[in-house]
Design a protein around this motif. Sequence first.
Motif, PDB file in Angstrom:
ATOM      1  N   PRO A 193       0.792  -1.231   0.000  1.00  0.00           N
ATOM      2  CA  PRO A 193       0.000   0.000   0.000  1.00  0.00           C
ATOM      3  C   PRO A 193       0.830   1.289   0.000  1.00  0.00           C
ATOM      4  O   PRO A 193       0.390   2.316  -0.507  1.00  0.00           O
ATOM      5  N   ARG A 194       2.047   1.244   0.528  1.00  0.00           N
ATOM      6  CA  ARG A 194       2.883   2.450   0.560  1.00  0.00           C
ATOM      7  C   ARG A 194       3.753   2.585  -0.686  1.00  0.00           C
ATOM      8  O   ARG A 194       4.365   3.622  -0.900  1.00  0.00           O
ATOM      9  N   LEU A 195       3.869   1.525  -1.486  1.00  0.00           N
ATOM     10  CA  LEU A 195       4.691   1.556  -2.701  1.00  0.00           C
ATOM     11  C   LEU A 195       3.813   1.191  -3.896  1.00  0.00           C
ATOM     12  O   LEU A 195       3.487   0.026  -4.108  1.00  0.00           O
ATOM     13  N   SER A 196       3.430   2.190  -4.661  1.00  0.00           N
ATOM     14  CA  SER A 196       2.573   1.947  -5.825  1.00  0.00           C
ATOM     15  C   SER A 196       3.418   1.470  -7.001  1.00  0.00           C
ATOM     16  O   SER A 196       4.646   1.540  -6.986  1.00  0.00           O
ATOM     17  N   ALA A 197       2.754   1.023  -8.047  1.00  0.00           N
ATOM     18  CA  ALA A 197       3.452   0.557  -9.240  1.00  0.00           C
ATOM     19  C   ALA A 197       4.245   1.687  -9.888  1.00  0.00           C
ATOM     20  O   ALA A 197       5.366   1.482 -10.354  1.00  0.00           O
ATOM     21  N   SER A 198       3.684   2.893  -9.907  1.00  0.00           N
ATOM     22  CA  SER A 198       4.404   4.015 -10.524  1.00  0.00           C
ATOM     23  C   SER A 198       5.647   4.382  -9.717  1.00  0.00           C
ATOM     24  O   SER A 198       6.686   4.731 -10.285  1.00  0.00           O
ATOM     25  N   ASP A 199       5.569   4.282  -8.371  1.00  0.00           N
ATOM     26  CA  ASP A 199       6.752   4.521  -7.537  1.00  0.00           C
ATOM     27  C   ASP A 199       7.807   3.443  -7.805  1.00  0.00           C
ATOM     28  O   ASP A 199       9.006   3.733  -7.858  1.00  0.00           O
ATOM     29  N   ILE A 243      12.915   1.431 -10.127  1.00  0.00           N
ATOM     30  CA  ILE A 243      13.581   0.504 -11.056  1.00  0.00           C
ATOM     31  C   ILE A 243      14.354   1.295 -12.106  1.00  0.00           C
ATOM     32  O   ILE A 243      15.500   0.981 -12.420  1.00  0.00           O
ATOM     33  N   ASP A 244      13.728   2.322 -12.638  1.00  0.00           N
ATOM     34  CA  ASP A 244      14.352   3.148 -13.673  1.00  0.00           C
ATOM     35  C   ASP A 244      15.631   3.804 -13.164  1.00  0.00           C
ATOM     36  O   ASP A 244      16.612   3.950 -13.901  1.00  0.00           O
ATOM     37  N   VAL A 270       3.036  -0.290 -16.207  1.00  0.00           N
ATOM     38  CA  VAL A 270       4.425  -0.398 -15.741  1.00  0.00           C
ATOM     39  C   VAL A 270       5.262  -1.162 -16.765  1.00  0.00           C
ATOM     40  O   VAL A 270       6.354  -0.733 -17.146  1.00  0.00           O
ATOM     41  N   ALA A 271       4.741  -2.295 -17.227  1.00  0.00           N
ATOM     42  CA  ALA A 271       5.476  -3.122 -18.190  1.00  0.00           C
ATOM     43  C   ALA A 271       5.735  -2.351 -19.479  1.00  0.00           C
ATOM     44  O   ALA A 271       6.859  -2.360 -20.004  1.00  0.00           O
ATOM     45  N   LEU A 272       4.722  -1.674 -19.995  1.00  0.00           N
ATOM     46  CA  LEU A 272       4.878  -0.915 -21.239  1.00  0.00           C
ATOM     47  C   LEU A 272       5.855   0.244 -21.075  1.00  0.00           C
ATOM     48  O   LEU A 272       6.673   0.505 -21.955  1.00  0.00           O
TER      49      LEU A 272
END
Length: 199
Positions: free
Chosen positions: A13-19, A24-25, A45-47
């Motif tokens: 809940p504190r780490l979203s996919a966009s974060d 990762i980037d 995220v994958a795209l």
Amino acid sequence: YLVDGVRQIKLNPRLSASDAVRAIDAHDPDVVFLGEIDGPEIATVALRLANIGQLVFCSIHSRDAVTSLARLLRIVGDGLILGDALSAVVAQQTVRTLCPRCKQQLQPLSLPLAIAHLRLREGESAPSKVHRAVGCIDSHWGYLGQEMLFEAFPITPGIRDILAGSDGCLNNDAVIKSAMLDGMIPLRTKGLELVDKAQ
């Protein structure tokens, strides 16, 4: 698991996919393994990672490779972006193999019924012989081991064109035809080959 050179991030809940994508980037990895794509957030995220140059591996539940592509398109909604991000689609299926010790070839009278159960499609040929599981001390139920069936096709310019003109709804027949011209062997064909080889 701890593997040298591999970092794992678990969403919460504190780490979203966009974060997670930003994190990762920042590390600039060569390869990214994502879990199952089950909704728009993970698909985005994958795209995004694929479009900035990372090699991305992910999974999606479907019955074959073309259906995976159709499901991804439904989730993403934009065939042009999807076609630019994908390199290939691979489907796999595990099937049980008959025990070589106790398998029994069906008698000629039972063969038509067994072939009818295969529901052969146009262009598919019936196997010359069909075996059945019996069971013995080695296998109990007549099956011993498993075999992996794979179906794969690259995203060629032809398939990219089909995706680009899809308007969110994929023409599966056009993709199958294009993929088979490029050498794809359907899972069903490989399964029928196993039946014919008595496995």
